[in-house]
Enzyme design. Sequence first.
Site, PDB file in Angstrom:
ATOM      1  N   HIS A  59     -51.614   8.380 -51.816  1.00 49.18           N
ATOM      2  CA  HIS A  59     -51.066   9.371 -50.875  1.00 49.18           C
ATOM      3  C   HIS A  59     -52.150   9.887 -49.933  1.00 49.18           C
ATOM      4  O   HIS A  59     -53.246  10.226 -50.379  1.00 49.18           O
ATOM      5  CB  HIS A  59     -50.461  10.553 -51.642  1.00 49.18           C
ATOM      6  CG  HIS A  59     -49.170  10.203 -52.319  1.00 49.18           C
ATOM      7  ND1 HIS A  59     -49.109   9.368 -53.413  1.00 49.18           N
ATOM      8  CD2 HIS A  59     -47.893  10.530 -52.021  1.00 49.18           C
ATOM      9  CE1 HIS A  59     -47.841   9.215 -53.770  1.00 49.18           C
ATOM     10  NE2 HIS A  59     -47.086   9.910 -52.946  1.00 49.18           N
TER      11      HIS A  59
ATOM     12  N   VAL B  78     -50.920  16.385 -54.056  1.00 53.68           N
ATOM     13  CA  VAL B  78     -49.646  15.809 -53.591  1.00 53.68           C
ATOM     14  C   VAL B  78     -48.534  16.841 -53.724  1.00 53.68           C
ATOM     15  O   VAL B  78     -48.392  17.496 -54.772  1.00 53.68           O
ATOM     16  CB  VAL B  78     -49.290  14.526 -54.389  1.00 53.68           C
ATOM     17  CG1 VAL B  78     -47.906  14.007 -53.990  1.00 53.68           C
ATOM     18  CG2 VAL B  78     -50.333  13.433 -54.150  1.00 53.68           C
ATOM     19  N   LEU B  79     -47.780  16.972 -52.658  1.00 55.79           N
ATOM     20  CA  LEU B  79     -46.677  17.939 -52.597  1.00 55.79           C
ATOM     21  C   LEU B  79     -45.596  17.336 -51.707  1.00 55.79           C
ATOM     22  O   LEU B  79     -45.914  16.739 -50.666  1.00 55.79           O
ATOM     23  CB  LEU B  79     -47.207  19.236 -51.970  1.00 55.79           C
ATOM     24  CG  LEU B  79     -46.227  20.380 -51.749  1.00 55.79           C
ATOM     25  CD1 LEU B  79     -45.850  21.019 -53.086  1.00 55.79           C
ATOM     26  CD2 LEU B  79     -46.849  21.442 -50.846  1.00 55.79           C
TER      27      LEU B  79
END
Length: 174
Positions: free
Chosen positions: A67, A120-121
């Site tokens: 990511h 990461v969201l």
Amino acid sequence: MDMEKVNSMDFGEFVEVFGNVVERCPLIAAAVWSQRPFSDLDDLEKHFFAFIDALPQEGQEGVLRCHPDLAGRELQLGTLTAESRREQTAAGLTSLEADERRRLAELNARYRARFGFPFVLAARRSGRAAVPAELARRLHRPRAEELRAALREVRTICRLRLADLLGAADPAAP
Ligand code: 2AL
């Protein structure tokens, strides 16, 4: 796109269409293709989630490392995937002031230094003020707990991307 169409896809088409529902992890779509036919969106996503859940911890951390940072270098360089760009734009991260960008860069760097993987969201479920607040909150968690939280976000991103592709309504978080 309906499930009949999904189930009729050959390997190449399936990987092309679903290869980025987990960011930069087309291998997962490649593995999931073998499990068709799928009955519905829930069934399809269950196979993506099961693959991630079955990975050893290093594999799960590898998925996180695929990511890009939120409001990070790739956004500046224009090298994000189309999906990531859309999500980061929806969260308002493409229009940050310079001081907001600096603060996020500093928090991202601290997070990565502490955990060894990026923060990461699911950006679409967040906003430009909520991202640094959530990052600061999660920065102090125990590592095992944070790994679980980060993987939950990967599943949410995956669920939203699958729902987009299948034209489904905005789903609840998994
Ligand atoms: C991302 C991304 O690319 N899309 C999203 O919702 N979140 N990246 C991240 N580090 O959380």
